[in-house]
Design a protein around this motif. Structure first.
Motif, PDB file in Angstrom:
ATOM      1  N   ILE A  15       0.789  -1.236   0.000  1.00 40.18           N
ATOM      2  CA  ILE A  15       0.000   0.000   0.000  1.00 40.18           C
ATOM      3  C   ILE A  15       0.822   1.287   0.000  1.00 40.18           C
ATOM      4  O   ILE A  15       0.265   2.376  -0.170  1.00 40.18           O
ATOM      5  N   VAL A  64       1.252  12.069  -0.323  1.00 44.34           N
ATOM      6  CA  VAL A  64       0.221  12.542   0.609  1.00 44.34           C
ATOM      7  C   VAL A  64       0.885  13.368   1.713  1.00 44.34           C
ATOM      8  O   VAL A  64       1.999  13.067   2.148  1.00 44.34           O
ATOM      9  N   SER A  71      -0.644  16.148   7.896  1.00 47.31           N
ATOM     10  CA  SER A  71      -2.081  16.409   7.925  1.00 47.31           C
ATOM     11  C   SER A  71      -2.867  15.113   8.073  1.00 47.31           C
ATOM     12  O   SER A  71      -3.842  15.038   8.833  1.00 47.31           O
ATOM     13  N   LEU A  72      -2.421  14.047   7.374  1.00 46.62           N
ATOM     14  CA  LEU A  72      -3.086  12.758   7.492  1.00 46.62           C
ATOM     15  C   LEU A  72      -3.011  12.255   8.933  1.00 46.62           C
ATOM     16  O   LEU A  72      -3.996  11.765   9.492  1.00 46.62           O
ATOM     17  N   ASN A 109      -5.486  14.282  11.062  1.00 51.52           N
ATOM     18  CA  ASN A 109      -6.885  13.948  10.781  1.00 51.52           C
ATOM     19  C   ASN A 109      -7.263  12.527  11.225  1.00 51.52           C
ATOM     20  O   ASN A 109      -8.344  12.300  11.764  1.00 51.52           O
ATOM     21  N   LEU A 110      -6.345  11.594  10.993  1.00 49.28           N
ATOM     22  CA  LEU A 110      -6.618  10.214  11.421  1.00 49.28           C
ATOM     23  C   LEU A 110      -6.728  10.125  12.937  1.00 49.28           C
ATOM     24  O   LEU A 110      -7.608   9.453  13.476  1.00 49.28           O
ATOM     25  N   GLY A 166     -11.408  16.657   8.696  1.00 49.01           N
ATOM     26  CA  GLY A 166     -11.070  16.227   7.337  1.00 49.01           C
ATOM     27  C   GLY A 166     -12.300  16.008   6.472  1.00 49.01           C
ATOM     28  O   GLY A 166     -13.423  16.322   6.862  1.00 49.01           O
ATOM     29  N   ARG A 167     -12.055  15.475   5.302  1.00 55.60           N
ATOM     30  CA  ARG A 167     -13.138  15.192   4.366  1.00 55.60           C
ATOM     31  C   ARG A 167     -13.908  13.951   4.816  1.00 55.60           C
ATOM     32  O   ARG A 167     -13.442  13.196   5.671  1.00 55.60           O
ATOM     33  N   MET A 217     -15.275  10.124   4.518  1.00 50.47           N
ATOM     34  CA  MET A 217     -14.518   8.930   4.125  1.00 50.47           C
ATOM     35  C   MET A 217     -14.637   8.654   2.625  1.00 50.47           C
ATOM     36  O   MET A 217     -13.648   8.312   1.974  1.00 50.47           O
ATOM     37  N   HIS A 233     -11.369   8.869  -0.038  1.00 44.43           N
ATOM     38  CA  HIS A 233     -10.865   7.648  -0.670  1.00 44.43           C
ATOM     39  C   HIS A 233     -11.367   7.433  -2.095  1.00 44.43           C
ATOM     40  O   HIS A 233     -11.065   6.410  -2.710  1.00 44.43           O
ATOM     41  N   LEU A 237      -9.102   6.272  -5.352  1.00 44.42           N
ATOM     42  CA  LEU A 237      -7.796   5.726  -4.954  1.00 44.42           C
ATOM     43  C   LEU A 237      -7.668   4.256  -5.355  1.00 44.42           C
ATOM     44  O   LEU A 237      -6.587   3.676  -5.268  1.00 44.42           O
ATOM     45  N   ASP A 260      -5.759  -4.013   0.053  1.00 45.08           N
ATOM     46  CA  ASP A 260      -5.277  -2.776   0.668  1.00 45.08           C
ATOM     47  C   ASP A 260      -5.893  -2.570   2.047  1.00 45.08           C
ATOM     48  O   ASP A 260      -5.218  -2.182   3.005  1.00 45.08           O
ATOM     49  N   LEU A 305      -3.874  -2.362   5.590  1.00 47.69           N
ATOM     50  CA  LEU A 305      -3.881  -1.231   6.520  1.00 47.69           C
ATOM     51  C   LEU A 305      -4.346  -1.659   7.914  1.00 47.69           C
ATOM     52  O   LEU A 305      -3.776  -1.238   8.921  1.00 47.69           O
TER      53      LEU A 305
HETATM   54  C1  HEM Z   1     -11.442   2.239   7.997  1.00 51.62           C
HETATM   55  C2  HEM Z   1     -10.348   2.493   7.349  1.00 51.62           C
HETATM   56  C3  HEM Z   1      -9.831   3.871   7.031  1.00 51.62           C
HETATM   57  C4  HEM Z   1     -10.031   5.035   7.697  1.00 51.62           C
HETATM   58  C5  HEM Z   1     -10.817   5.273   8.969  1.00 51.62           C
HETATM   59  C6  HEM Z   1      -9.313   6.068   6.979  1.00 51.62           C
HETATM   60  C7  HEM Z   1      -9.253   7.381   7.348  1.00 51.62           C
HETATM   61  C8  HEM Z   1      -8.678   8.379   6.603  1.00 51.62           C
HETATM   62  C9  HEM Z   1      -8.681   9.793   6.953  1.00 51.62           C
HETATM   63  C10 HEM Z   1      -9.278  10.358   8.211  1.00 51.62           C
HETATM   64  C11 HEM Z   1      -8.035  10.431   5.972  1.00 51.62           C
HETATM   65  C12 HEM Z   1      -7.770  11.960   5.895  1.00 51.62           C
HETATM   66  C13 HEM Z   1      -8.822  12.639   5.086  1.00 51.62           C
HETATM   67  C14 HEM Z   1      -8.544  14.103   4.974  1.00 51.62           C
HETATM   68  O1  HEM Z   1      -7.448  14.534   5.324  1.00 51.62           O
HETATM   69  O2  HEM Z   1      -9.441  14.846   4.509  1.00 51.62           O
HETATM   70  C15 HEM Z   1      -7.622   9.469   5.004  1.00 51.62           C
HETATM   71  C16 HEM Z   1      -6.920   9.749   3.863  1.00 51.62           C
HETATM   72  C17 HEM Z   1      -6.321   8.809   3.078  1.00 51.62           C
HETATM   73  N1  HEM Z   1      -6.481   7.450   3.170  1.00 51.62           N
HETATM   74 FE1  HEM Z   1      -7.641   6.492   4.472  1.00 51.62          FE
HETATM   75  N2  HEM Z   1      -8.712   5.497   5.895  1.00 51.62           N
HETATM   76  C18 HEM Z   1      -8.995   4.183   5.892  1.00 51.62           C
HETATM   77  C19 HEM Z   1      -8.555   3.219   4.990  1.00 51.62           C
HETATM   78  C20 HEM Z   1      -7.641   3.491   3.998  1.00 51.62           C
HETATM   79  C21 HEM Z   1      -7.015   2.494   3.178  1.00 51.62           C
HETATM   80  C22 HEM Z   1      -7.298   0.994   3.254  1.00 51.62           C
HETATM   81  C23 HEM Z   1      -6.149   3.138   2.348  1.00 51.62           C
HETATM   82  C24 HEM Z   1      -5.239   2.574   1.303  1.00 51.62           C
HETATM   83  C25 HEM Z   1      -4.473   1.551   1.531  1.00 51.62           C
HETATM   84  C26 HEM Z   1      -6.253   4.541   2.640  1.00 51.62           C
HETATM   85  C27 HEM Z   1      -5.539   5.523   1.986  1.00 51.62           C
HETATM   86  C28 HEM Z   1      -5.699   6.871   2.217  1.00 51.62           C
HETATM   87  C29 HEM Z   1      -4.970   7.889   1.489  1.00 51.62           C
HETATM   88  C30 HEM Z   1      -3.981   7.655   0.356  1.00 51.62           C
HETATM   89  C31 HEM Z   1      -5.371   9.105   2.020  1.00 51.62           C
HETATM   90  C32 HEM Z   1      -4.912  10.484   1.586  1.00 51.62           C
HETATM   91  C33 HEM Z   1      -5.817  10.974   0.482  1.00 51.62           C
HETATM   92  C34 HEM Z   1      -5.424  12.366   0.040  1.00 51.62           C
HETATM   93  O3  HEM Z   1      -4.840  13.102   0.832  1.00 51.62           O
HETATM   94  O4  HEM Z   1      -5.729  12.671  -1.103  1.00 51.62           O
HETATM   95  N3  HEM Z   1      -7.156   4.719   3.643  1.00 51.62           N
HETATM   96  N4  HEM Z   1      -8.029   8.233   5.403  1.00 51.62           N
END
Ligand code: HEM
Lengths: 156, 286
Positions: A61, A68, A72-73, A76-77, A93-94, A96, A100, A103, A109, A113
């Motif tokens: 992944i 990214v 910030s990630l 937000n996480l 943040g945005r 869900m 995503h 992507l 994936d 994670l």
């Molecule tokens: C339940 C599972 C997941 C949760 C709770 C979660 C949560 C989040 C949050 C809170 C953000 C930030 C959004 C923002 O800043 O506006 C984010 C962004 C992102 N997530 Fe997840 N995520 C999950 C699963 C995944 C998975 C499985 C992947 C890929 C392997 C992934 C890849 C990404 C990427 C690449 C971003 C950045 C997107 C960008 O900045 O354009 N996420 N996610």
């Protein structure tokens, strides 16, 4: 034709099947101490950081996260998990699906994670029951993360 | 029989799989279950909707397993192997042997043996992430290799096909913060003692719908304790057939290895009552 079902056995098995169908609608456990059990916001921030270290080394992944804004990630996480655990945080943040969309995240994936998250929580001695309760809340977001198509271009 | 040669080929295929393929897949620990005595992924006696090994939706997975159960008057041995394509389809092969420890001399036969070729299709859902769990449809094509004894006691067919629908769900933090596994199966079968005593019989020669179930609790991600229950048809007039059940502990130290120990009771077998004993199963998987 359902033969040879003694009442007791049928009861037992039907009970299992009913549990299978019914448990989902059970109300969440009251007395929510998940936020505390995860180590409050600084505890969450710590295992989220460790998770991101594992993610960028994870060949399955890492590519998805290239470019990214990791700071910030991370913020937000952390806020989102804190919020999901009923802690005093606001997630800015945005949504869900928005975050995503496009992507191309698949089940592999998603599993990767979750595995990285579990490993990070274990590194930080998060108790098993707190891990499971958090995973339960994150699992519900599965359908908002996996295979979300690119948002339709809006006409202005 | 073409499929009697299937198992060795499967083992060769697994053993010679390139290292990249043998890297364990991405599904979480223990979500491939262990290997049942019929070769399908599940528990010991009862299959589950989960597919063997660790393949997620862009990976291959697989497993090989050896199981051994010394009962009071019989000994069960199973060699099995299975492959999983993209967590969508599982193909399995197993050879079951029942040593006739007590009856052997009288029957002038050392053991009963059958081969089982299985396929399982995941219809929908994910055992962890879907609110309604994972659902799969399975078939087991069974061929008895020692039909002399089954024939003599009234069995009708040397071959039989079981069809089953399985639903499995892990409730995350389902009980005191522990993950809880619940599994239910409906099976259509004509098999006597799983097929070791052939298929159909003098008493009944049509398909029965039988229910099977399992439930367990993950103490942590390496240890699962639970129980299984399996109904069996009762087709032969010479001796009554009873349901089976067990209590098990499974240990999954990492994705490559699972060890299952159980206490199992298969009820009366060929007139010898209350057949119980230990069950031990070793599984290697990727
Ligand atoms: C339940 C599972 C997941 C949760 C709770 C979660 C949560 C989040 C949050 C809170 C953000 C930030 C959004 C923002 O800043 O506006 C984010 C962004 C992102 N997530 Fe997840 N995520 C999950 C699963 C995944 C998975 C499985 C992947 C890929 C392997 C992934 C890849 C990404 C990427 C690449 C971003 C950045 C997107 C960008 O900045 O354009 N996420 N996610």
């Amino acid at each position: 034709m359902l033969r040879r079902l003694s009442a007791r056995k049928t009861f037992l098995i039907v009970g299992l099947l009913t549990m299978l169908a019914g448990c989902q609608s059970a109300p969440p456990a009251s007395q929510d101490t998940l936020y505390n059990d995860l180590g409050e916001r600084h505890g969450i921030a710590r295992f989220v950081k460790d998770m991101l270290y594992i993610v960028v080394e994870d060949d399955r992944i890492a590519e998805t996260f290239r470019g990214v804004d990791i700071a910030s990630l991370h913020r937000n996480l952390t806020d989102q998990i804190c919020h999901l655990a009923n802690g005093p945080c606001t997630y800015n943040g945005r949504s869900m699906t928005e975050a995503h969309a496009g992507l191309g995240i698949d089940e592999t994936d998603f599993n990767a994670l979750v595995e990285d998250l579990i490993l990070a929580m274990e590194q930080n001695q998060v108790p098993v029951s707190a891990q499971n309760r958090l995973l339960n809340r994150l699992a519900r977001l599965h359908d908002q993360v996996v295979r979300i198509p690119e948002a339709r271009p809006t006409t202005h | 029989m073409p499929f009697t040669r299937f198992l060795p080929w499967l083992l060769v295929a697994l053993a010679s799989a390139p290292p990249a393929v043998a890297e364990p897949g991405s599904r979480l620990w223990a979500t491939g279950g262990v290997t049942t005595i019929e070769g399908a992924a599940g528990g010991g006696l009862v299959p589950m909707a989960v597919l063997t090994g660790y393949a997620s939706d862009r990976e291959w997975g697989g497993s090989v397993a050896l199981s051994h159960a010394p009962l009071d008057d019989y000994t069960v041995d199973v060699v099995a192997g299975a492959l999983n394509w993209h967590n969508r389809i599982e193909i399995s092969a197993a050879r079951q042997t029942l040593d006739l420890d007590t009856l052997g001399a009288a029957l002038n036969q050392d053991d009963l043996q059958q081969d089982i070729l299985g396929a399982k299709l995941r219809l929908t859902g994910d055992v962890l992430y879907s609110p309604y769990g994972q659902w799969s449809l399975g078939v087991q094509y069974k061929h008895n290799r020692t039909f002399t004894v089954p024939d003599a006691v009234g069995a009708r067919d040397v071959r039989g096909t079981d069809v089953y629908l399985a639903g499995t769900k892990v409730f995350l933090a389902g009980l005191f913060g522990r993950n809880v596994l619940v599994n239910g199966v409906v099976r259509g079968t004509k098999a006597n003692q799983g097929g070791l005593l052939g298929f159909g019989g003098d008493k009944n020669d049509s398909y029965d719908a039988v229910l099977e179930g399992s439930a367990g609790v993950f103490i942590d991600r390496q240890w699962l304790v639970g129980t299984e229950y399996r109904q069996k048809p009762d087709n032969l007039g010479f001796a009554r057939e009873e349901d089976g059940y067990d209590l098990f502990v499974a240990w999954v130290p990492e994705r490559h290895l699972a060890v299952t120990a159980a206490w199992v009771n298969l009820g009366s077998i060929a007139g010898l009552d209350d057949q119980q004993g230990a069950y031990l199963s070793l599984q290697g998987s990727f």
